[in-house]
Each structure stands twice: as structure tokens, then as C-alpha cells.
Design an enzyme around this catalytic site. Structure first.
Site, PDB file in Angstrom:
ATOM      1  CB  SER A  99       7.766  39.090   8.982  1.00 38.98           C
ATOM      2  OG  SER A  99       8.329  38.978  10.389  1.00 38.98           O
ATOM      3  CG  ASP A 243      10.311  36.903  13.264  1.00 38.12           C
ATOM      4  OD1 ASP A 243      11.095  35.983  13.226  1.00 38.12           O
ATOM      5  OD2 ASP A 243      10.216  38.014  12.989  1.00 38.12           O
ATOM      6  CG  ASP A 245      11.133  36.800   8.399  1.00 45.30           C
ATOM      7  OD1 ASP A 245      10.842  36.777  10.024  1.00 45.30           O
ATOM      8  OD2 ASP A 245      11.637  37.720   8.007  1.00 45.30           O
ATOM      9  CG  ASP A 247      13.657  38.821  10.605  1.00 49.19           C
ATOM     10  OD1 ASP A 247      12.575  38.417  11.393  1.00 49.19           O
ATOM     11  OD2 ASP A 247      13.798  39.715   9.864  1.00 49.19           O
TER      12      ASP A 247
END
Length: 454
Positions: A99, A243, A245, A247
Site C-alpha cells: 500500500s 494511495d 495500491d 484502494d
């Protein structure tokens, strides 16, 4: 002596430094343990742009295939794109990402078929225990015929699914600046936005897991400074930051001012309730603004308050049949997306709401941003339990004050509230405070901090 992976396997995922804490050898064991615990006969894997991600992902696939499981690799993807594949294909899945963590970190977010989460109470503990035992003894031999490993591209299907949930074809043209932070938003945004009435100004779309421009964590104000400046320079209608990743999404208005994730939660909740005939349950965690349950009730829905953390939100979504859920950390969960979190779908809702009327974003969200909030303030403490007890003692018995301990300690009055909760991984207490006006919030915040740091 059995190995100890407690520092690597967290409450919700695997997360650690590569190669110091884990490597491809360990990833292969995780692949074998994952399929044994979930009982899956086929899985899907994906990975982000970090330098270590492709190798770790392929090692995990080898470990799973060696146990007789067929593996579909979707390659470079956002975490919510992996959830899409898990839901659409009915497969358990594993996403390789850390992340917003720095480049030397990597991790695995795992789910069962239909994007159902795998956390410490839903299989992750058992996976860890298997891997720990296999580090010393080796993976047991399997009589199964090795499974296949095949590649499949899902980006177009993922984008089409999202656009099918939010119709943007008739909105007025909008100019939007998107900061992908050199993360997976740079991979997904061009395809999702393609053909929509949007003038896209891309920032840091180059996939680079070393994050050369700024940390890919838009909740830290330092990481949205470039976006704020660019929105003003471009005279754009809004800005969106993802962010690492992709999500989570964070929004700034036409002035470059941050929009509270609670206001986004309320806005999307109102839209989802309207789409469901003014009925439905909406989940919110206990540090979202008072405005969220208020807006939910005003639009005919039923708000349900939960602990902080995606596993609690997703579990409550499944139990209650909720249509939507939101967290103040900018995670947004949708029933129509297998109860999983997707920053991209939330972003499309914001674009649809803004483009469906003539006003500015700041004017639109004003109705959802009703109170003065502190944001999350972290304090390093030697004794988390002792400091929480001191806060409880300071407020317990005061007239008009209520306490609850659903998650940490929440102290509430008629005109304000605050929550203090311990970090699971660091010696920190996290404070969030809110009041009906700024002077009251400041007073409450400072009084709580004085006790926390006393």
C-alpha cells in the site's frame, strides 16, 4: 524451535521488509498454506509496481500450484482490481502490495472467493502457523497433480464493471487533476476514465515503486501539497489522490482544499440510498463525523457504527446486508462490489455528483461537512492502558458525559465527542475529536491531549 512470524503477519495482512523479514522462499510457503487453509482449488493473484512484487507473486503462485491448484495471474493491478477478479471469477485471491509503505516493504492482502476477507480471525492465524511450522520441517509433499499458472488481463473488464455502477456519460465536462503517487492509479485511471466527459490532468502516473515524488499516502497532508497546487494552477474542478495500491482515494475541491473523508462517506451514502429507493443500511466506523449517521437517516437509511478496520466493516456489511460503508481513512465499501473497498468507485460517485449539477465541489460538500474535526493525532506513550484508564477516570461521572469502549474509549457530550484508541503495532494512542464549532473542538482536543501526554 518453531519460527515466529508475528512481526510479519499483521491483523489483516502480511506486511514486512524485503528481504530482511521475508522473501520469495517464504512467499512460496504462504502460497501453499493459503490454499490449504482456504480449501481453494483455483486462485487469482495480482501485484503492484514495487520492484519485489512480480517475484513474490510468482513464488506464491508456484507454492499454490504445487498443491494442485490452478492459478490465474492478472499481473499489474490495483487492490480493488484484484477484488474485482476474485468476485467476478468466484476465486480466492492474493494481492502483493504494501500500500503506502516505503519501497523496501511488501505484503499480501488475501481474500476468499467473492473478495471475502482473510484476517486474523478468518484464516490468517492458521496460515501463519502453517508457514511457521514449514520453515523448519519443509512443506509436506503433495500427491496432487500440479496446477497450471496462466495469465489473464482484467483491466478493461474491471473498468467496465465500475462504469456500469455509476453512469457518468451525461455529466457536464469536468477538469480533474489526479495524483497517482507513482502507484497503481497510474495504471487504472486512464482506462476507467477513457471516453468519459473528463479532462484529465495526470500527476505522477509513471509506475515506480520507489516513490520518487512523495509517499503514496494521501492522508498525510504533506503528500497532497503538489495536488493542491496543481488544482489551483489548472483552475480544475477537483483533484483526486490515490494511495500506492489505489484502494483509497482522497479528494480536494476546486480551491485545493481537502475534503473530509467523512463528507465523502456522507455524499456517497446519500447517492447509494437514492439508488436503493431511500432504504438500506450504511456502515460507518466510530471516528467518522456525526454528519455521516445524520445524512444516512435524513435519506431514509439506517446507520450502523462499527470499530475501525476493514475486517470489521466487511463483516458487518455481510451480516447486515449493508449497501455501503465508509471509514475516515478514505476506505469505501460497496455491496455492489462484493462488500470490498474501492477508491475508484468512490471517486466516480464524486465525479457523478459534481458533474450532475452546476455548482462547485466546495458548495456541494458543504451540506455533508457540518462539524469541526481534529483529524487523527498520534501520541507516543509508554503505557497505552494506563493512559486510557487516566482518560476514563477524568471523564467518568461527569454530568452529561457518556463513555463507551467499542474501540478504545469514546467520550461524548451534547456538543462534542472524542475517541482515543491504541495502535496495534506501535506504542501510540490515536486521538480523533469533533465538536459543533472550532473553539469547542480545540478545547476538547487540547484537554484530551494533556491527559494522553501527561
Amino acid at each position: 524451535m518453531t519460527a515466529d512470524l508475528s512481526q510479519l503477519v499483521k491483523a489483516y495482512d502480511v506486511r514486512g521488509v524485503v528481504p530482511d523479514q521475508w522473501d520469495e522462499t517464504l512467499a512460496e510457503l504462504f502460497g501453499a498454506a493459503f490454499v490449504q487453509v482456504t480449501g481453494a482449488d483455483a486462485i487469482v493473484t495480482g501485484h503492484d509496481m514495487r520492484p519485489s512484487s512480480p517475484g513474490l507473486s510468482r513464488a506464491f503462485a508456484r507454492g499454490a500450484a504445487a498443491r494442485g491448484v490452478d492459478v490465474t495471474e492478472i499481473g499489474l493491478c490495483s487492490t480493488d482490481q484484484l477484488y474485482y477478479a476474485s468476485g467476478a471469477f468466484g476465486l480466492a485471491g492474493a494481492m502483493f502490495t504494501a500500500s503506502h509503505n516505503p519501497a523496501q516493504y511488501n505484503g499480501i492482502k488475501m481474500c476468499r472467493a467473492g473478495a471475502a476477507p482473510v484476517g486474523q480471525d478468518t484464516g490468517l492465524t492458521e496460515i501463519r502457523e502453517l508457514v511457521e511450522s514449514w520453515i523448519d520441517s519443509g512443506t509436506p509433499t503433495s500427491d496432487a497433480t500440479p496446477g497450471t499458472i496462466t495469465r489473464r488481463d482484467t483491466l478493461d473488464d474491471y473498468a467496465a464493471h465500475l462504469r456500469g455502477l455509476v453512469d457518468l456519460t451525461a455529466i457536464r465536462p469536468l477538469k480533474v487533476v489526479v495524483d497517482a503517487g507513482n502507484g497503481m492509479g497510474g495504471h487504472t485511471v486512464p482506462t476507467v476514465f477513457d471516453g468519459l466527459p473528463l479532462s484529465l490532468v495526470p500527476m505522477y502516473f509513471e509506475l515506480d515503486g520507489t516513490f520518487p515524488n512523495h509517499e503514496a499516502n494521501p492522508l498525510d497532508p504533506a503528500n497532497i501539497v503538489d495536488l493542491q497546487k496543481r488544482v489551483r494552477e489548472e483552475d480544475a474542478d477537483l483533484g483526486i489522490a490515490f494511495d500506492g495500491d489505489a484502494d483509497r482515494c482522497f479528494v480536494v475541491d476546486e480551491r485545493g482544499e481537502p475534503v473530509s473523508p467523512s463528507a465523502i462517506t456522507a455524499l456517497v451514502a446519500a447517492r447509494e440510498l437514492a439508488r436503493n429507493g431511500g432504504k438500506g443500511t450504511v456502515i460507518h466506523n466510530l471516528i467518522t463525523s456525526w454528519s455521516v449517521p445524520e445524512v444516512v437517516r435524513e435519506n431514509g437509511g439506517t446507520p450502523v457504527r462499527t470499530r475501525v478496520g476493514h475486517s470489521f466493516i466487511k463483516a458487518e456489511m455481510a451480516t447486515s446486508g449493508a449497501i455501503f460503508g465508509g471509514e475516515h481513512s478514505a476506505h469505501y465499501y460497496f455491496k455492489d462490489f462484493w462488500n470490498a473497498d474501492t477508491g475508484m468507485l468512490a471517486a466516480l460517485h464524486v465525479l457523478a455528483a459534481l458533474g450532475g449539477q452546476e455548482g462547485t465541489l466546495s458548495a456541494l460538500v458543504a451540506q455533508y461537512d457540518r462539524y469541526a474535526g481534529s483529524g487523527e493525532i498520534n501520541s507516543t506513550v509508554d503505557d497505552q492502558a494506563g493512559r486510557l484508564a487516566a482518560i476514563k477516570a477524568a471523564y467518568e461521572g461527569r454530568e452529561g458525559i457518556t463513555l463507551d469502549e467499542l474501540d478504545g474509549l469514546t467520550v461524548s457530550a451534547a456538543d462534542w465527542w472524542f475517541n482515543v484508541r491504541p495502535s496495534n503495532t506501535e506504542p501510540l494512542l490515536r486521538l480523533n475529536a469533533e465538536a459543533r464549532d472550532e473553539p469547542t473542538m480545540t478545547k476538547v482536543r487540547d484537554e484530551a491531549l494533556a491527559i494522553i501526554r501527561g
